[in-house]
Design a protein around this motif. Sequence first.
Motif, PDB file in Angstrom:
ATOM      1  N   THR A 188       0.115 -98.686  13.305  1.00 23.82           N
ATOM      2  CA  THR A 188       1.404 -98.050  13.020  1.00 23.82           C
ATOM      3  C   THR A 188       1.848 -97.315  14.266  1.00 23.82           C
ATOM      4  O   THR A 188       1.045 -96.627  14.900  1.00 23.82           O
ATOM      5  CB  THR A 188       1.279 -97.027  11.865  1.00 23.82           C
ATOM      6  N   LEU A 189       3.106 -97.485  14.616  1.00 22.21           N
ATOM      7  CA  LEU A 189       3.662 -96.753  15.754  1.00 22.21           C
ATOM      8  C   LEU A 189       4.826 -95.913  15.262  1.00 22.21           C
ATOM      9  O   LEU A 189       5.739 -96.431  14.622  1.00 22.21           O
ATOM     10  CB  LEU A 189       4.138 -97.731  16.825  1.00 22.21           C
ATOM     11  N   TRP A 190       4.731 -94.616  15.491  1.00 20.57           N
ATOM     12  CA  TRP A 190       5.847 -93.739  15.175  1.00 20.57           C
ATOM     13  C   TRP A 190       6.514 -93.318  16.479  1.00 20.57           C
ATOM     14  O   TRP A 190       5.831 -92.878  17.413  1.00 20.57           O
ATOM     15  CB  TRP A 190       5.367 -92.441  14.512  1.00 20.57           C
ATOM     16  N   GLU A 191       7.816 -93.416  16.550  1.00 19.75           N
ATOM     17  CA  GLU A 191       8.536 -92.754  17.629  1.00 19.75           C
ATOM     18  C   GLU A 191       8.430 -91.264  17.365  1.00 19.75           C
ATOM     19  O   GLU A 191       8.436 -90.841  16.207  1.00 19.75           O
ATOM     20  CB  GLU A 191      10.020 -93.170  17.613  1.00 19.75           C
ATOM     21  N   MET A 192       8.285 -90.469  18.411  1.00 18.51           N
ATOM     22  CA  MET A 192       8.116 -89.027  18.215  1.00 18.51           C
ATOM     23  C   MET A 192       9.379 -88.274  18.630  1.00 18.51           C
ATOM     24  O   MET A 192      10.042 -88.632  19.614  1.00 18.51           O
ATOM     25  CB  MET A 192       6.938 -88.521  19.051  1.00 18.51           C
ATOM     26  N   SER A 193       9.674 -87.192  17.909  1.00 20.30           N
ATOM     27  CA  SER A 193      10.806 -86.342  18.277  1.00 20.30           C
ATOM     28  C   SER A 193      10.401 -85.470  19.448  1.00 20.30           C
ATOM     29  O   SER A 193       9.287 -84.958  19.471  1.00 20.30           O
ATOM     30  CB  SER A 193      11.157 -85.382  17.147  1.00 20.30           C
ATOM     31  N   PRO A 194      11.311 -85.256  20.377  1.00 20.36           N
ATOM     32  CA  PRO A 194      11.001 -84.278  21.435  1.00 20.36           C
ATOM     33  C   PRO A 194      10.989 -82.876  20.845  1.00 20.36           C
ATOM     34  O   PRO A 194      11.644 -82.640  19.813  1.00 20.36           O
ATOM     35  CB  PRO A 194      12.156 -84.441  22.422  1.00 20.36           C
ATOM     36  N   ILE A 195      10.265 -81.943  21.472  1.00 14.48           N
ATOM     37  CA  ILE A 195      10.267 -80.567  20.956  1.00 14.48           C
ATOM     38  C   ILE A 195      11.343 -79.722  21.628  1.00 14.48           C
ATOM     39  O   ILE A 195      11.541 -78.567  21.281  1.00 14.48           O
ATOM     40  CB  ILE A 195       8.882 -79.872  21.070  1.00 14.48           C
ATOM     41  N   SER A 196      12.023 -80.264  22.614  1.00 14.64           N
ATOM     42  CA  SER A 196      13.178 -79.584  23.200  1.00 14.64           C
ATOM     43  C   SER A 196      14.111 -80.673  23.722  1.00 14.64           C
ATOM     44  O   SER A 196      13.661 -81.783  23.996  1.00 14.64           O
ATOM     45  CB  SER A 196      12.740 -78.665  24.337  1.00 14.64           C
ATOM     46  N   PRO A 197      15.410 -80.365  23.847  1.00 17.81           N
ATOM     47  CA  PRO A 197      16.346 -81.419  24.262  1.00 17.81           C
ATOM     48  C   PRO A 197      16.221 -81.757  25.749  1.00 17.81           C
ATOM     49  O   PRO A 197      16.799 -82.717  26.218  1.00 17.81           O
ATOM     50  CB  PRO A 197      17.714 -80.809  23.951  1.00 17.81           C
ATOM     51  N   ASP A 198      15.487 -80.937  26.514  1.00 14.90           N
ATOM     52  CA  ASP A 198      15.534 -81.066  27.975  1.00 14.90           C
ATOM     53  C   ASP A 198      14.144 -81.052  28.615  1.00 14.90           C
ATOM     54  O   ASP A 198      13.958 -80.525  29.695  1.00 14.90           O
ATOM     55  CB  ASP A 198      16.362 -79.913  28.556  1.00 14.90           C
ATOM     56  N   ARG A 199      13.190 -81.630  27.932  1.00 16.14           N
ATOM     57  CA  ARG A 199      11.810 -81.686  28.421  1.00 16.14           C
ATOM     58  C   ARG A 199      11.304 -80.315  28.855  1.00 16.14           C
ATOM     59  O   ARG A 199      10.716 -80.148  29.925  1.00 16.14           O
ATOM     60  CB  ARG A 199      11.672 -82.683  29.578  1.00 16.14           C
ATOM     61  N   MET A 200      11.542 -79.333  28.008  1.00 20.18           N
ATOM     62  CA  MET A 200      11.018 -77.973  28.168  1.00 20.18           C
ATOM     63  C   MET A 200      11.497 -77.278  29.451  1.00 20.18           C
ATOM     64  O   MET A 200      10.826 -76.388  29.960  1.00 20.18           O
ATOM     65  CB  MET A 200       9.484 -77.964  28.145  1.00 20.18           C
ATOM     66  N   THR A 201      12.651 -77.675  29.966  1.00 20.98           N
ATOM     67  CA  THR A 201      13.091 -77.019  31.205  1.00 20.98           C
ATOM     68  C   THR A 201      13.961 -75.790  30.957  1.00 20.98           C
ATOM     69  O   THR A 201      14.294 -75.075  31.892  1.00 20.98           O
ATOM     70  CB  THR A 201      13.866 -78.002  32.111  1.00 20.98           C
ATOM     71  N   SER A 202      14.356 -75.537  29.689  1.00 19.71           N
ATOM     72  CA  SER A 202      15.202 -74.359  29.466  1.00 19.71           C
ATOM     73  C   SER A 202      14.362 -73.095  29.557  1.00 19.71           C
ATOM     74  O   SER A 202      13.129 -73.142  29.479  1.00 19.71           O
ATOM     75  CB  SER A 202      15.895 -74.447  28.107  1.00 19.71           C
ATOM     76  N   GLY A 203      15.032 -71.976  29.747  1.00 18.51           N
ATOM     77  CA  GLY A 203      14.309 -70.691  29.855  1.00 18.51           C
ATOM     78  C   GLY A 203      13.784 -70.444  31.259  1.00 18.51           C
ATOM     79  O   GLY A 203      13.000 -69.525  31.484  1.00 18.51           O
ATOM     80  N   ALA A 204      14.255 -71.251  32.248  1.00 18.28           N
ATOM     81  CA  ALA A 204      13.746 -71.104  33.620  1.00 18.28           C
ATOM     82  C   ALA A 204      13.973 -69.682  34.138  1.00 18.28           C
ATOM     83  O   ALA A 204      13.148 -69.148  34.888  1.00 18.28           O
ATOM     84  CB  ALA A 204      14.405 -72.117  34.533  1.00 18.28           C
ATOM     85  N   HIS A 261       5.045 -81.922  24.623  1.00 12.47           N
ATOM     86  CA  HIS A 261       3.939 -81.059  25.048  1.00 12.47           C
ATOM     87  C   HIS A 261       4.497 -79.771  25.637  1.00 12.47           C
ATOM     88  O   HIS A 261       5.547 -79.772  26.270  1.00 12.47           O
ATOM     89  CB  HIS A 261       3.090 -81.752  26.112  1.00 12.47           C
ATOM     90  N   LEU A 262       3.737 -78.691  25.451  1.00 13.36           N
ATOM     91  CA  LEU A 262       4.137 -77.399  26.023  1.00 13.36           C
ATOM     92  C   LEU A 262       3.863 -77.381  27.520  1.00 13.36           C
ATOM     93  O   LEU A 262       2.785 -77.784  27.976  1.00 13.36           O
ATOM     94  CB  LEU A 262       3.337 -76.279  25.330  1.00 13.36           C
ATOM     95  N   MET A 263       4.823 -76.876  28.267  1.00 15.58           N
ATOM     96  CA  MET A 263       4.671 -76.680  29.699  1.00 15.58           C
ATOM     97  C   MET A 263       5.738 -75.717  30.184  1.00 15.58           C
ATOM     98  O   MET A 263       6.724 -75.506  29.477  1.00 15.58           O
ATOM     99  CB  MET A 263       4.768 -78.020  30.429  1.00 15.58           C
TER     100      MET A 263
END
Length: 558
Positions: free
Chosen positions: A537-553, A65-67
């Motif tokens: 059906t259960l799909w594992e989901m890919s993260p959208i960033s490697p660090d839970r959106m913490t980069s770019g601080a 999710h975006l945050m």
Amino acid sequence: MNKPMIKVSNELTGSGWMTNGRKLRRGVTRREFIAVASATLASVAVRGQTSLNLLASDRHRPRFHLMPPSAWLNDPNGPLYWKGHYHLFYQYSPVISNTGTKYWAHAVSTDLVHWENLGIALVPTPMGADKNGCWSGSAVIHNGVPTLVYTGGTWSAESERAEREKGIIPERQMVAVAAAPTDPYLRKWIKVPENPVLTAPPTGMKAVGWRDPSLWKEGDTWYMVIGSGEVGKGGMMLLYTSTDLRKFTYQHPLAIAELDPKSQDLSKPFTWMWECPEFFFLDGKPVLLVARGNEYLTGTYSEHRFQQEFKAQIDCGQVAYAQKTMEDQKGRRIWWAWLREKRSAKAQVEAGWAGVMSLPRILTFRKDGTLGVEPVPELTALRREYKKISNRSIEPNGPLLLKGFASDCAEIAVEIDPGDAQEIGLHVRSTADGSEQMLIGFNREKQTLFSDTRNSSKDPETRELPRFFGNLSLQEGSLKLDKGEPLKLRVYVDASVIEIFANGKVSLSDRVYPSRADSTGIGLFAKSGTARLKSLTLWEMSPISPDRMTSGAELFQL
Ligand code: FRU
């Protein structure tokens, strides 16, 4: 921005937050609130890099999710498609509080799924008409130039309540333009010299608020609605016109709320205000959205007046708020909302972050004239390995969990034939013994979709919930299934965020904060009868960033 009497007190009463040995109560001033929140936040911030690492390993922080990298997110603002990129802005505050000063943060994506945070797009101008916050608004393309229209907050912490009581509205309408429209990232924005482009609500009106502009075009004319309302009359969308987005002329209310004293508490000032209005045409038919209850209204539009005929909810939970839409380059109506927290203010400040953007959803008209809501198909790009089971009976005393099905980062698609059961559904985020679990279900008699988080966490900070408009641990909304129609759920589980879509008809967003890391089990249930699982059906989901959106601080440094 809600008045402090409403939002501040609602979030604080019930939070159990102590300051100077005294529980904050109704009547706390913004200044007091912000002082305490900032002090606590500062103690998180001094840990510097460690705090970012903590955020990146915080198991309640979503992965797809975006945050913002840290701190506070509220409303989605100004979605726009420009030069191959979806741009989405959002209300950001460096202080973990809805009463903090708001900035427009900016994120881009080429596929609506993977987002890159670009930092801050709009900053309040000291002494300017937005000195206390760049509040919610919209983005349009005017003469080839991406243009933001938003509300400037001019209140001061000391005087807002008194001023509002006197009928002084601390809101102004503002415009900013892209400094370099050729830049696909639209990194720089310039406020126009004509600001504020509107300085006060229509003369004679005793508006309780005046904010969150939303625009559309008819011929060469821009039409803009501003959320407003009057005590005793109801929420209103005030209609303005403009040809240059600098001079605006007030016309009349586009729509006025039809009050329902049975479901609305008329003693609350917030009853009289429509925040975050949206007005658009879907398949040529007019649709109106308001923040409260994630409601949509359909009806007729003639001589620039909207007449309500039908009302329902896009998301029937109270976690989603401040819905915002755009028509994308494929002609689809895409929807987002702010997903609020459901834990105490203290827990939010300690975590160092609060607020998540919903997944993008598509709105369509269904054959029966209601709106359908589904996740955008692009999200399937995140699906990884999957597991599937089908054709089993679900007994009322069946096993709690499905063997081998466990995840806190997954999409689940399930189809259940209710059989003779009264209630059917899923357990998610559950321990093996069920001591922590969330229920997602359908009640056949009531014809409701529900989410039950009463036993979802042993953490006391999730018990005394920040209150918004009611009971947050048991949420439900209307879901009518035709005879023989199975329950079809698509559920996104992303750490503390749960987004539920039922039969393409309605959605429900919720939050859970299990205290145990092994609260990841998934199961099926049937009550008072036996149901049949068609498939899960259960799909594992890919993260959208490697660090839970913490980069770019660093882009958020003020
Ligand atoms: C809705 C809202 C808007 C306002 C914004 C300020 O949550 O109160 O009305 O513009 O938040 O952040």
